[in-house]
Write a protein that holds these residues in place. Structure first.
Motif, PDB file in Angstrom:
ATOM      1  N   GLY A  27       0.797  -1.216   0.000  1.00  0.00           N
ATOM      2  CA  GLY A  27       0.000   0.000   0.000  1.00  0.00           C
ATOM      3  C   GLY A  27       0.831   1.269   0.000  1.00  0.00           C
ATOM      4  N   GLY A  28       2.104   1.162   0.311  1.00  0.00           N
ATOM      5  CA  GLY A  28       2.972   2.340   0.335  1.00  0.00           C
ATOM      6  C   GLY A  28       3.636   2.564  -1.016  1.00  0.00           C
ATOM      7  N   VAL A  29       4.497   3.565  -1.081  1.00  0.00           N
ATOM      8  CA  VAL A  29       5.262   3.800  -2.294  1.00  0.00           C
ATOM      9  C   VAL A  29       6.744   3.972  -1.957  1.00  0.00           C
ATOM     10  CG1 VAL A  29       3.418   4.877  -3.656  1.00  0.00           C
ATOM     11  CG2 VAL A  29       4.859   6.307  -2.183  1.00  0.00           C
ATOM     12  N   ILE A  30       7.576   3.627  -2.942  1.00  0.00           N
ATOM     13  CA  ILE A  30       9.001   3.892  -2.810  1.00  0.00           C
ATOM     14  C   ILE A  30       9.354   4.960  -3.838  1.00  0.00           C
ATOM     15  CG2 ILE A  30       9.313   1.723  -4.090  1.00  0.00           C
ATOM     16  CD1 ILE A  30      12.207   1.742  -3.414  1.00  0.00           C
ATOM     17  N   ARG A  31       9.980   6.036  -3.366  1.00  0.00           N
ATOM     18  CA  ARG A  31      10.330   7.138  -4.265  1.00  0.00           C
ATOM     19  C   ARG A  31      11.728   6.875  -4.817  1.00  0.00           C
ATOM     20  NH1 ARG A  31       9.120  13.538  -3.691  1.00  0.00           N
ATOM     21  NH2 ARG A  31       7.024  12.676  -3.733  1.00  0.00           N
ATOM     22  N   VAL A  32      11.792   6.536  -6.094  1.00  0.00           N
ATOM     23  CA  VAL A  32      13.065   6.147  -6.716  1.00  0.00           C
ATOM     24  C   VAL A  32      13.783   7.355  -7.320  1.00  0.00           C
ATOM     25  CG1 VAL A  32      14.087   4.745  -8.541  1.00  0.00           C
ATOM     26  CG2 VAL A  32      12.284   3.796  -7.122  1.00  0.00           C
ATOM     27  N   LEU A  33      13.035   8.273  -7.929  1.00  0.00           N
ATOM     28  CA  LEU A  33      13.616   9.535  -8.403  1.00  0.00           C
ATOM     29  C   LEU A  33      12.965  10.649  -7.606  1.00  0.00           C
ATOM     30  CD1 LEU A  33      13.570   8.946 -12.280  1.00  0.00           C
ATOM     31  CD2 LEU A  33      15.459   8.542 -10.682  1.00  0.00           C
ATOM     32  N   ASP A  34      13.801  11.495  -6.980  1.00  0.00           N
ATOM     33  CA  ASP A  34      13.298  12.435  -5.988  1.00  0.00           C
ATOM     34  C   ASP A  34      13.701  13.860  -6.356  1.00  0.00           C
ATOM     35  OD1 ASP A  34      12.227  13.471  -3.697  1.00  0.00           O
ATOM     36  OD2 ASP A  34      13.861  12.822  -2.385  1.00  0.00           O
ATOM     37  N   GLY A  35      13.110  14.349  -7.462  1.00  0.00           N
ATOM     38  CA  GLY A  35      13.426  15.722  -7.882  1.00  0.00           C
ATOM     39  C   GLY A  35      14.703  15.783  -8.700  1.00  0.00           C
ATOM     40  N   VAL A  36      14.732  15.053  -9.776  1.00  0.00           N
ATOM     41  CA  VAL A  36      15.928  15.017 -10.625  1.00  0.00           C
ATOM     42  C   VAL A  36      15.870  16.130 -11.667  1.00  0.00           C
ATOM     43  CG1 VAL A  36      17.157  13.673 -12.388  1.00  0.00           C
ATOM     44  CG2 VAL A  36      16.341  12.557 -10.298  1.00  0.00           C
ATOM     45  N   THR A  37      16.915  16.947 -11.700  1.00  0.00           N
ATOM     46  CA  THR A  37      16.983  18.069 -12.638  1.00  0.00           C
ATOM     47  C   THR A  37      18.352  18.100 -13.307  1.00  0.00           C
ATOM     48  OG1 THR A  37      15.430  19.415 -11.355  1.00  0.00           O
ATOM     49  CG2 THR A  37      16.928  20.601 -12.820  1.00  0.00           C
ATOM     50  N   THR A  45      27.811  13.631 -25.502  1.00  0.00           N
ATOM     51  CA  THR A  45      27.662  12.312 -24.913  1.00  0.00           C
ATOM     52  C   THR A  45      27.642  12.504 -23.400  1.00  0.00           C
ATOM     53  OG1 THR A  45      28.792  11.222 -26.736  1.00  0.00           O
ATOM     54  CG2 THR A  45      28.696  10.021 -24.645  1.00  0.00           C
ATOM     55  N   LEU A  46      26.483  12.199 -22.809  1.00  0.00           N
ATOM     56  CA  LEU A  46      26.312  12.358 -21.366  1.00  0.00           C
ATOM     57  C   LEU A  46      26.252  10.969 -20.738  1.00  0.00           C
ATOM     58  CD1 LEU A  46      25.662  14.427 -19.010  1.00  0.00           C
ATOM     59  CD2 LEU A  46      23.285  13.752 -19.356  1.00  0.00           C
ATOM     60  N   VAL A  47      27.127  10.724 -19.778  1.00  0.00           N
ATOM     61  CA  VAL A  47      27.138   9.432 -19.103  1.00  0.00           C
ATOM     62  C   VAL A  47      26.435   9.559 -17.752  1.00  0.00           C
ATOM     63  CG1 VAL A  47      28.618   7.727 -17.971  1.00  0.00           C
ATOM     64  CG2 VAL A  47      29.209   8.569 -20.254  1.00  0.00           C
ATOM     65  N   ILE A  48      25.492   8.656 -17.491  1.00  0.00           N
ATOM     66  CA  ILE A  48      24.779   8.633 -16.213  1.00  0.00           C
ATOM     67  C   ILE A  48      25.369   7.522 -15.358  1.00  0.00           C
ATOM     68  CG2 ILE A  48      22.536   8.300 -15.084  1.00  0.00           C
ATOM     69  CD1 ILE A  48      21.205   9.289 -17.679  1.00  0.00           C
ATOM     70  N   MET A  49      25.838   7.891 -14.162  1.00  0.00           N
ATOM     71  CA  MET A  49      26.480   6.915 -13.282  1.00  0.00           C
ATOM     72  C   MET A  49      25.800   6.899 -11.921  1.00  0.00           C
ATOM     73  SD  MET A  49      30.397   8.086 -13.834  1.00  0.00           S
ATOM     74  CE  MET A  49      29.996   9.666 -13.152  1.00  0.00           C
ATOM     75  N   GLY A  50      26.141   5.899 -11.149  1.00  0.00           N
ATOM     76  CA  GLY A  50      25.620   5.830  -9.789  1.00  0.00           C
ATOM     77  C   GLY A  50      25.554   4.390  -9.330  1.00  0.00           C
ATOM     78  N   GLY A  51      25.492   4.204  -8.032  1.00  0.00           N
ATOM     79  CA  GLY A  51      25.500   2.855  -7.465  1.00  0.00           C
ATOM     80  C   GLY A  51      24.283   2.052  -7.895  1.00  0.00           C
ATOM     81  N   SER A  52      24.380   0.755  -7.709  1.00  0.00           N
ATOM     82  CA  SER A  52      23.284  -0.136  -8.065  1.00  0.00           C
ATOM     83  C   SER A  52      22.026   0.254  -7.291  1.00  0.00           C
ATOM     84  CB  SER A  52      23.699  -1.568  -7.726  1.00  0.00           C
ATOM     85  OG  SER A  52      22.798  -2.447  -8.309  1.00  0.00           O
ATOM     86  N   GLY A  53      20.917   0.384  -7.996  1.00  0.00           N
ATOM     87  CA  GLY A  53      19.656   0.702  -7.330  1.00  0.00           C
ATOM     88  C   GLY A  53      19.403   2.181  -7.132  1.00  0.00           C
ATOM     89  N   CYS A  54      20.292   3.045  -7.619  1.00  0.00           N
ATOM     90  CA  CYS A  54      20.109   4.486  -7.386  1.00  0.00           C
ATOM     91  C   CYS A  54      19.077   5.096  -8.323  1.00  0.00           C
ATOM     92  CB  CYS A  54      21.433   5.226  -7.500  1.00  0.00           C
ATOM     93  SG  CYS A  54      22.001   5.390  -9.187  1.00  0.00           S
ATOM     94  N   GLY A  55      18.641   4.347  -9.343  1.00  0.00           N
ATOM     95  CA  GLY A  55      17.564   4.859 -10.199  1.00  0.00           C
ATOM     96  C   GLY A  55      17.954   5.156 -11.640  1.00  0.00           C
ATOM     97  N   LYS A  56      19.092   4.646 -12.090  1.00  0.00           N
ATOM     98  CA  LYS A  56      19.565   4.952 -13.447  1.00  0.00           C
ATOM     99  C   LYS A  56      18.618   4.395 -14.519  1.00  0.00           C
ATOM    100  CE  LYS A  56      23.438   2.803 -12.812  1.00  0.00           C
ATOM    101  NZ  LYS A  56      23.223   2.352 -11.425  1.00  0.00           N
ATOM    102  N   SER A  57      18.311   3.100 -14.385  1.00  0.00           N
ATOM    103  CA  SER A  57      17.434   2.494 -15.396  1.00  0.00           C
ATOM    104  C   SER A  57      16.042   3.106 -15.347  1.00  0.00           C
ATOM    105  CB  SER A  57      17.343   0.981 -15.195  1.00  0.00           C
ATOM    106  OG  SER A  57      18.599   0.393 -15.411  1.00  0.00           O
ATOM    107  N   THR A  58      15.595   3.418 -14.122  1.00  0.00           N
ATOM    108  CA  THR A  58      14.289   4.070 -13.969  1.00  0.00           C
ATOM    109  C   THR A  58      14.290   5.410 -14.704  1.00  0.00           C
ATOM    110  OG1 THR A  58      14.028   3.010 -11.827  1.00  0.00           O
ATOM    111  CG2 THR A  58      12.613   4.905 -12.271  1.00  0.00           C
ATOM    112  N   LEU A  59      15.364   6.173 -14.524  1.00  0.00           N
ATOM    113  CA  LEU A  59      15.475   7.470 -15.193  1.00  0.00           C
ATOM    114  C   LEU A  59      15.455   7.295 -16.713  1.00  0.00           C
ATOM    115  CD1 LEU A  59      16.010  10.531 -15.194  1.00  0.00           C
ATOM    116  CD2 LEU A  59      18.444  10.040 -14.938  1.00  0.00           C
ATOM    117  N   LEU A  60      16.214   6.322 -17.199  1.00  0.00           N
ATOM    118  CA  LEU A  60      16.252   6.072 -18.644  1.00  0.00           C
ATOM    119  C   LEU A  60      14.853   5.733 -19.165  1.00  0.00           C
ATOM    120  CD1 LEU A  60      18.621   6.117 -20.640  1.00  0.00           C
ATOM    121  CD2 LEU A  60      18.721   3.647 -20.470  1.00  0.00           C
TER     122      LEU A  60
END
Ligand SMILES: Nc1ncnc2c1ncn2[C@@H]1O[C@H](COP(=O)(O)OP(=O)(O)OP(=O)(O)O)[C@@H](O)[C@H]1O
Ligand SMILES: [Mg+2]
Lengths: 295, 112
Positions: A27-37, A45-60
């Motif tokens: 019933g709850g939500v998990i906020r994966v992207l939290d105000g990305v600008t 060529t822009l490379v998006i990096m970050g640890g596993s689970g930080c939301g890269k694929s979600t952003l894509l």
């Protein structure tokens, strides 16, 4: 060339305050992207990096309109379109029109298993362009030549190696001459030589054909080879965006000279070190929640 | 003429076609039809003046290849005149610059 201040026409995509949440099942939500600008500039060529689970694929997935966002805007500035288009406000027709203008290289190459390589590359052309079949054949040959896969044109995807599938996927992703190419982990699972060859290909497309490239990757060698700029995500937020040289400075710096936790975290990440702030708190809060609160 | 084909001039056995604008997948079908018609005429050499072409995509390049093949069958030749930097890099990345005759200026056009 992009001016220092950047006008609207220098932009390919502008990401504004994007929020993405998923239901958690209870019933709850998990906020994966939290105000990305951040902005993606035309031709870079822009490379998006970050640890596993930080939301890269979600952003894509949000960028390509696959996921709808829960807040914020994603503005596309495409050729021959005077006003930017907000994909958050687009209907399915609008999205389909936009999809013709960008290409995606998925991790697996996303080829159809029942078709030959040449048929896979021809498919988007048959669907979206109106030129004669004889010209489609020529374009397919050109695309396969570009990725050095012409010799394999009559093979089925199952007969290709991982690196060959990536190349083939790239031929298909570029079939309609996209303005923007999205790559999800293009060198994952490839040996360093094959991975460097894919990098070369990506750079060739971007420099010679001026394609804007957005690349999610974990491979730091590759990231520093191909990037004009880099963006680092952490816990659904942008930790830093900047030119490649700014990230090189953080990577190569003596840890003692780094400014604050964010820079130390990036230093650790960029060097692939196990010691540093990444291991400090991250798992602990979740662990604490489960152990102490029994959630 | 058409969106892309601006002018056709005949000088002996050489037909010169001045092109202009952006040859993309929307323009390519009509561009192809126009060139096929011109190729059917009496000529030994077709010169495509690309100096005013700002952009060409793969369907445009595919059209050039198709026309090149068509001419070759009848022992006619194709010359690409003054392609801009943008068009040139598209030809380079596909290695077509190795097959096509590219002339920087009119003085470089081979005699028909
Ligand atoms: N469809 C979904 N439903 C629920 N949660 C999701 C969904 N997709 C992703 N998540 C969660 O969102 C967070 C971010 O996932 P995402 O796949 O974007 O991470 P990532 O940065 O791409 O990681 P990796 O580097 O491991 O690929 C994770 O906690 C993940 O469990
Ligand atoms: Mg991922």
């Amino acid at each position: 060339m992009a001016s220092a201040r950047g006008s609207a026409t220098d932009l390919a995509i502008s990401v504004r305050d994007v929020v993405k949440e998923f239901p958690t099942g209870d019933g709850g939500v998990i906020r994966v992207l939290d105000g990305v600008t951040f902005d993606i500039r035309r031709g870079e060529t822009l490379v998006i990096m970050g640890g596993s689970g930080c939301g890269k694929s979600t952003l894509l997935n949000c960028l390509i309109g696959e996921y709808s966002v829960n807040g914020g805007h994603i503005l596309f500035f495409t050729k021959n379109m005077r006003e930017p288009a907000d994909i958050a406000l687009m209907d399915e027709d609008g999205l389909n029109e936009l999809r013709k203008r960008y290409g995606i290289l998925f991790q697996s190459g996303a080829l159809f298993g029942s078709m030959t390589l040449a048929e896979n590359v021809a498919l988007p052309l048959i669907e979206h362009s109106y030129v004669d079949a004889s010209i489609i054949d020529i374009v397919v040959t050109l695309k396969l030549q570009q990725v050095k896969m012409l010799a394999h044109r009559n093979k089925m995807p199952s007969q290709l190696s991982g690196g060959q599938k990536k190349r083939a996927g790239l031929a298909r992703a570029t079939a309609l001459d996209p303005e923007i190419l999205f790559y999800d982990e293009p060198s994952a699972g490839l040996d360093p030589v094959t991975s460097a060859a894919i990098d070369e290909l990506m750079m060739d497309l971007s420099r010679k054909l001026r394609v804007t490239s957005v690349v999610v990757t974990h491979e730091m060698d590759s990231a520093f080879r191909i990037a004009d700029r880099m963006v680092m995500l952490d816990k659904g937020r942008v930790l830093k965006i900047g030119d490649r040289c700014e990230f090189e400075r953080i990577r190569d710096a003596d840890p003692g000279t780094l400014d604050g936790r964010d820079e130390r975290l990036m230093h650790q990440f960029l060097r692939g070190a196990s010691e540093g702030p990444i291991t400090d708190a991250d798992g602990m809060t979740e662990f604490e929640k489960l152990i102490i609160a029994g959630e | 003429m058409s969106e892309i084909i601006k002018e056709v001039t005949q000088d002996g056995a050489t037909t010169t076609v001045r092109l202009s604008g952006e040859i993309d997948m929307h323009q390519a079908p009509e561009f192809h039809k126009g060139l096929v018609k011109i190729c059917a005429g009496d000529l030994k050499q077709l010169v495509l003046d690309l100096s005013e072409v700002r952009y060409i995509d793969s369907s445009g390049v595919g059209t050039l290849v198709e026309v090149f093949r068509r001419l070759k069958k009848k022992n006619q030749t194709l010359v690409l005149l003054s392609p801009g930097e943008r068009v040139r890099s598209v030809l380079e990345i596909t290695r077509l610059d190795k097959f096509f005759t590219v002339a920087e200026s009119e003085s470089e056009i081979p005699a028909a």
